[in-house]
Design a protein around this motif. Structure first.
Motif, PDB file in Angstrom:
ATOM      1  N   VAL A  12       1.004  -1.204   0.148  1.00  0.00           N
ATOM      2  CA  VAL A  12       0.181   0.049   0.050  1.00  0.00           C
ATOM      3  C   VAL A  12       1.329   1.287  -0.164  1.00  0.00           C
ATOM      4  O   VAL A  12       2.115   1.109  -0.015  1.00  0.00           O
ATOM      5  CB  VAL A  12      -0.899   0.002   1.616  1.00  0.00           C
ATOM      6  N   GLN A  13       0.409   2.127  -0.095  1.00  0.00           N
ATOM      7  CA  GLN A  13       1.161   3.770  -0.263  1.00  0.00           C
ATOM      8  C   GLN A  13       0.454   4.194   1.182  1.00  0.00           C
ATOM      9  O   GLN A  13      -0.060   3.639   2.445  1.00  0.00           O
ATOM     10  CB  GLN A  13       0.712   4.544  -1.228  1.00  0.00           C
ATOM     11  N   GLY A  15       0.087   6.314   4.289  1.00  0.00           N
ATOM     12  CA  GLY A  15      -1.581   6.974   4.588  1.00  0.00           C
ATOM     13  C   GLY A  15      -2.263   6.110   4.018  1.00  0.00           C
ATOM     14  O   GLY A  15      -3.704   5.804   4.495  1.00  0.00           O
ATOM     15  N   ASP A  16      -2.638   4.948   3.522  1.00  0.00           N
ATOM     16  CA  ASP A  16      -3.716   3.958   3.494  1.00  0.00           C
ATOM     17  C   ASP A  16      -3.705   3.454   4.312  1.00  0.00           C
ATOM     18  O   ASP A  16      -3.144   3.471   5.952  1.00  0.00           O
ATOM     19  CB  ASP A  16      -2.919   3.047   2.155  1.00  0.00           C
ATOM     20  N   SER A  17      -5.188   2.107   4.645  1.00  0.00           N
ATOM     21  CA  SER A  17      -5.142   1.365   5.477  1.00  0.00           C
ATOM     22  C   SER A  17      -5.862   0.277   5.224  1.00  0.00           C
ATOM     23  O   SER A  17      -5.147  -0.345   3.646  1.00  0.00           O
ATOM     24  CB  SER A  17      -6.324   1.486   5.909  1.00  0.00           C
ATOM     25  N   LEU A  18      -5.344  -1.094   6.220  1.00  0.00           N
ATOM     26  CA  LEU A  18      -5.202  -2.206   6.052  1.00  0.00           C
ATOM     27  C   LEU A  18      -5.870  -3.076   7.114  1.00  0.00           C
ATOM     28  O   LEU A  18      -5.199  -2.771   8.199  1.00  0.00           O
ATOM     29  CB  LEU A  18      -3.524  -3.490   5.722  1.00  0.00           C
ATOM     30  N   ARG A  65      -3.541   5.059  15.316  1.00  0.00           N
ATOM     31  CA  ARG A  65      -3.860   4.322  14.143  1.00  0.00           C
ATOM     32  C   ARG A  65      -3.926   3.220  13.980  1.00  0.00           C
ATOM     33  O   ARG A  65      -4.486   2.747  13.308  1.00  0.00           O
ATOM     34  CB  ARG A  65      -1.653   4.673  13.701  1.00  0.00           C
ATOM     35  N   GLN A  80      -6.514  -3.333  12.909  1.00  0.00           N
ATOM     36  CA  GLN A  80      -6.692  -2.240  12.152  1.00  0.00           C
ATOM     37  C   GLN A  80      -5.298  -1.146  11.984  1.00  0.00           C
ATOM     38  O   GLN A  80      -5.719  -0.861  12.753  1.00  0.00           O
ATOM     39  CB  GLN A  80      -8.513  -1.156  12.063  1.00  0.00           C
ATOM     40  N   ASN A  82      -4.814   1.538  10.280  1.00  0.00           N
ATOM     41  CA  ASN A  82      -4.821   3.642   9.884  1.00  0.00           C
ATOM     42  C   ASN A  82      -3.658   3.781   9.217  1.00  0.00           C
ATOM     43  O   ASN A  82      -2.616   4.302  10.491  1.00  0.00           O
ATOM     44  CB  ASN A  82      -5.884   4.157  10.011  1.00  0.00           C
ATOM     45  N   SER A  83      -3.670   5.065   8.542  1.00  0.00           N
ATOM     46  CA  SER A  83      -2.385   5.713   8.328  1.00  0.00           C
ATOM     47  C   SER A  83      -1.228   5.723   8.333  1.00  0.00           C
ATOM     48  O   SER A  83      -0.439   5.690   9.028  1.00  0.00           O
ATOM     49  CB  SER A  83      -2.829   7.587   9.682  1.00  0.00           C
ATOM     50  N   LYS A  85       2.104   4.394   7.396  1.00  0.00           N
ATOM     51  CA  LYS A  85       3.943   4.742   7.281  1.00  0.00           C
ATOM     52  C   LYS A  85       4.697   3.694   6.565  1.00  0.00           C
ATOM     53  O   LYS A  85       5.034   2.260   7.384  1.00  0.00           O
ATOM     54  CB  LYS A  85       4.509   5.523   8.696  1.00  0.00           C
ATOM     55  N   VAL A 123       4.451  -0.809   3.079  1.00  0.00           N
ATOM     56  CA  VAL A 123       4.494   0.861   2.585  1.00  0.00           C
ATOM     57  C   VAL A 123       5.382   1.875   1.685  1.00  0.00           C
ATOM     58  O   VAL A 123       6.461   1.984   2.840  1.00  0.00           O
ATOM     59  CB  VAL A 123       3.529   0.880   4.098  1.00  0.00           C
TER      60      VAL A 123
END
Length: 125
Positions: A12-13, A15-18, A65, A80, A82-83, A85, A123
């Motif tokens: 992911v990039q 700022g994304d979430s997984l 996060r 979860q 989020n955000s 890095k 990330v």
């Protein structure tokens, strides 16, 4: 045979979430604390998040996060994230503790006696 199987990792990039999942089979873990650890290349495996009963614990680096939750009916634990890095890049492992946490036992790898095989989270910046 007891198994913990993680899923949900990926690339992911920033700022994304997984959302990671950890499905347990072979026995119920409803009376055990569950934790997520992570290991970056060249580094030691470190505690990320844990849940014991209704109490949750987080490493400072992920606090605010990441959220750990569990569904005892499904014998599944979730993380979860989020955000995200770039420094969150690691293999993430699910682990079942020997019982509920006592003191700061959630931090110690030897508090856990079952481990999953890990799922890679990468990330990009």
């Amino acid at each position: 045979q007891v198994q913990l199987v993680e899923s949900g990792g990926g690339l992911v990039q920033a700022g994304d979430s997984l959302r990671l999942s950890c499905a347990a089979s072979g026995r119920t873990f409803s009376n055990r604390a569950m934790g997520w650890f992570r290991q970056a290349p060249g580094k030691e495996r470190e505690f990320a998040a844990g849940r014991s009963g209704s109490s949750t614990y987080y490493a400072d680096s992920v606090k605010g996060r990441f959220t750990i939750s569990r569904d005892n009916a499904k014998n599944t634990v979730y993380l979860q994230m989020n955000s995200l890095k770039p420094e969150d890049t690691a293999v993430y492992y699910c682990a079942a503790a020997r019982g509920y946490y006592t003191s700061n036992s959630y931090l110690r790898r030897d508090s856990y006696d079952y481990w999953g095989q890990g799922t890679q989270v990468t990330v990009s910046s």
